[in-house]
Scaffold this active site. Sequence first.
Site, PDB file in Angstrom:
ATOM      1  CG  ASP A  99       3.569  -5.567   1.754  1.00 25.54           C
ATOM      2  OD1 ASP A  99       4.543  -5.939   2.294  1.00 25.54           O
ATOM      3  OD2 ASP A  99       2.336  -6.259   1.912  1.00 25.54           O
ATOM      4  CD  GLU A 155      -3.251   0.526  -0.286  1.00 29.74           C
ATOM      5  OE1 GLU A 155      -2.156   0.496   0.179  1.00 29.74           O
ATOM      6  OE2 GLU A 155      -4.266  -0.358   0.280  1.00 29.74           O
ATOM      7  CE1 TYR A 210      -5.632  -6.026   4.040  1.00 31.66           C
ATOM      8  CE2 TYR A 210      -5.499  -3.914   3.172  1.00 31.66           C
ATOM      9  CZ  TYR A 210      -5.235  -5.259   2.930  1.00 31.66           C
ATOM     10  OH  TYR A 210      -4.716  -5.690   1.837  1.00 31.66           O
ATOM     11  CD  GLU A 238      -4.668  -4.612  -1.717  1.00 34.69           C
ATOM     12  OE1 GLU A 238      -4.461  -4.524  -0.296  1.00 34.69           O
ATOM     13  OE2 GLU A 238      -4.430  -4.220  -2.658  1.00 34.69           O
TER      14      GLU A 238
HETATM   15  C1  BDP Z   1      -2.305  -2.751   0.889  1.00 33.22           C
HETATM   16  C2  BDP Z   1      -1.521  -3.050  -0.216  1.00 33.22           C
HETATM   17  C3  BDP Z   1      -0.921  -4.369  -0.648  1.00 33.22           C
HETATM   18  C4  BDP Z   1      -0.315  -4.921   0.546  1.00 33.22           C
HETATM   19  C5  BDP Z   1      -1.530  -4.897   1.831  1.00 33.22           C
HETATM   20  C6  BDP Z   1      -0.987  -5.530   3.236  1.00 33.22           C
HETATM   21  O1  BDP Z   1      -2.207  -2.789  -1.532  1.00 33.22           O
HETATM   22  O2  BDP Z   1       0.099  -4.175  -1.681  1.00 33.22           O
HETATM   23  O3  BDP Z   1       0.401  -6.119   0.465  1.00 33.22           O
HETATM   24  O4  BDP Z   1      -1.903  -3.770   2.019  1.00 33.22           O
HETATM   25  O5  BDP Z   1      -0.335  -4.943   3.882  1.00 33.22           O
HETATM   26  O6  BDP Z   1      -2.380  -1.825   1.464  1.00 33.22           O
HETATM   27  O7  BDP Z   1      -0.938  -6.715   3.331  1.00 33.22           O
END
Ligand code: BDP
Length: 641
Positions: free
Chosen positions: A184, A444, A497, A534
């Site tokens: 991404d 990932e 997330y 993240e």
């Molecule tokens: C995570 C990835 C990252 C993406 C992020 C996203 O590690 O590279 O940019 O999601 O979707 O899974 O913002």
Amino acid sequence: MVCTCFLLLTVWCASTHGLLYPAESETRQIRSLDGLWQFRLDEQGVGETERWFAMPNLPEPTILMPVPASYNDITQNITIHRHFGMVWYARDFFIHKTAPRWVLQFKAVRYEAHVYVNGQSAVNHSGGHLPFEVDIIPFISSNANYSKVHVVVAVNSTLTPTTLPPGEVIVHNPTYIELKPTFDFYNYAGIDHSVILYSTSSAYIQNITIDTETINYDAQHVATSAILTYSVEIAGNNHANALDVLVELLDANGIVVANNTDFQSRLVVNKPNLWQPCGMNHTHPCTEQSYLYTLQVTIYNDPSPKNVVDIYRISHVGIRIIRLTDNQFLVNERPFYFHGANAHEDSDIRGKGFDEVIIAKHFNLYGWLHGNSFRTSHYPYADEFYSMADRYGLAIIGETPAVGLGQASYFSQDTLEHHKQVIVEMINRDRNHPSVLMWSLANEPRASLKEANAYFNELFNFTRPIKAGRPLTFTTYMHVNTDLCVQFADVISFNRYPAWYSLDGRLDLIYDYIVGDLLGTRHRFPSKLILISEYGAETVPGLHSDPPLMFTEEYQKDFYSAYHVAFDNASSLLHPDTGFFIGELPWNMFDFATDQDISRVGGQNRKGLFTRQRQPKAAAFVIKNRYEQLELIPTPPSKIL
Ligand code: BDP
């Protein structure tokens, strides 16, 4: 990478020993080849067969392209913006033969580079983020004192199932051929980092390693002495004959505090000033400097009279030791907590192009935020990021470009060999930076596959002996009951997330989700530390709503605050004896370019705390406030002492 090196006239592959940062000294001259190069696309891929490398100029149509920069966003031409495949760069310069070796170093070319010097193949390199070099003397005429040099670089940005990162070319029809990255961020390409020419003597210092072996403390936890281990490798003509070495450690005032005359040995430093990571209760703010020494290595001719043959200085030597307990990530025997943000090498117009303006702003914004760390997601960055991090005391998690290993076929033997090669190059380049506190081997991967399990088992075993005192990790998005690879990591790094990619809009469910996840993982791995590598929410600056809805600035603020309550439950700072949670890295510090997609407004991932132009969104102030509070938490030394 499997390749054969023929020394002297033709070098077919980049060397794998550590490449020292090109630094000026009494015996070394440096010249930048940055500037405007001749450039053209090679859409039909005919440049090699038509021997463009042997022509005095690239065939028209050409344009002038700045180096360093990704080529994609420099022009108004959409074809250049979305181009993948071959492009060519060329330029001339003069070389004066004042030195026996002139080495051409490319600091990063994305992704595959073939370099020709005066019409001859000089060096090839696979992998887009790390330097490679070649001595060009064998390619220039031997009978003049000066020579015109014509350098041509063919760059291929095509991603395949065995490149890192991987990708696939999809041929929908003859006019619609697409490169599908597995990640991404925008697939910027070109000569992204600087091109440097530097001279050395015929016998020269090829590599230096330096590590802190021991630090002794008194009862007040003041360091009384430290032992550093080092090694110096030399190469070139005459290196088999006796050469002497003088290794000196200089303090910040330039005073020699330790020295040795062996190529491989120890240095003892009394009352050392330790390198400290910034932003902790016992250390300095991230706007001030950490203590750095300089290692000066001089080699001499023997027998006497002694002539200096080569001098090289590493100006970012930090004395510090990392140690993990079941509950804390210790730096110099005090707890360290990662509170920073992930980033990308990414900015307007330059793409992934190196720019000191962007790097200086990067560190000023981390200082403003009280952010003490970042992960080089998702590839190694330019050296200058690491030198600046050494200076300010920011901690780096150095990551390989293995992002997007999303399916079984990507865990092939070819990829594994390339992955090992990249790890060697990354560790060789970055191991002497005290700021690097951890290596991340991948982002990932599909860690639930049996193919991934075998692959990472071998990769971690390969890396452990060369990890130079850093714990190993990779980031996982899997849960502990499905992840087959997290068992190999020293530290578990979660990308999570909830309330963004799942539980849409449900900020109220974040706490239970994260606490359950942390406790479940710790239960399975009772001695492993965990950090969140993240977490973040897409936010369009200027979009508001109350109650907070997804994509608004209010939502991003509340999203972060909800996670923070969950983190504090398991924090190694707040609960030194029972905690195991050692850090939080929001995704992302800055908005960054991506492919065009219905979920990426204006071709950007907008999870930044700052816009791509480096201006704060409302959540940046929430994070700043949080990090200011984290810095107040006491950080007593470990009880082991
Ligand atoms: C995570 C990835 C990252 C993406 C992020 C996203 O590690 O590279 O940019 O999601 O979707 O899974 O913002």
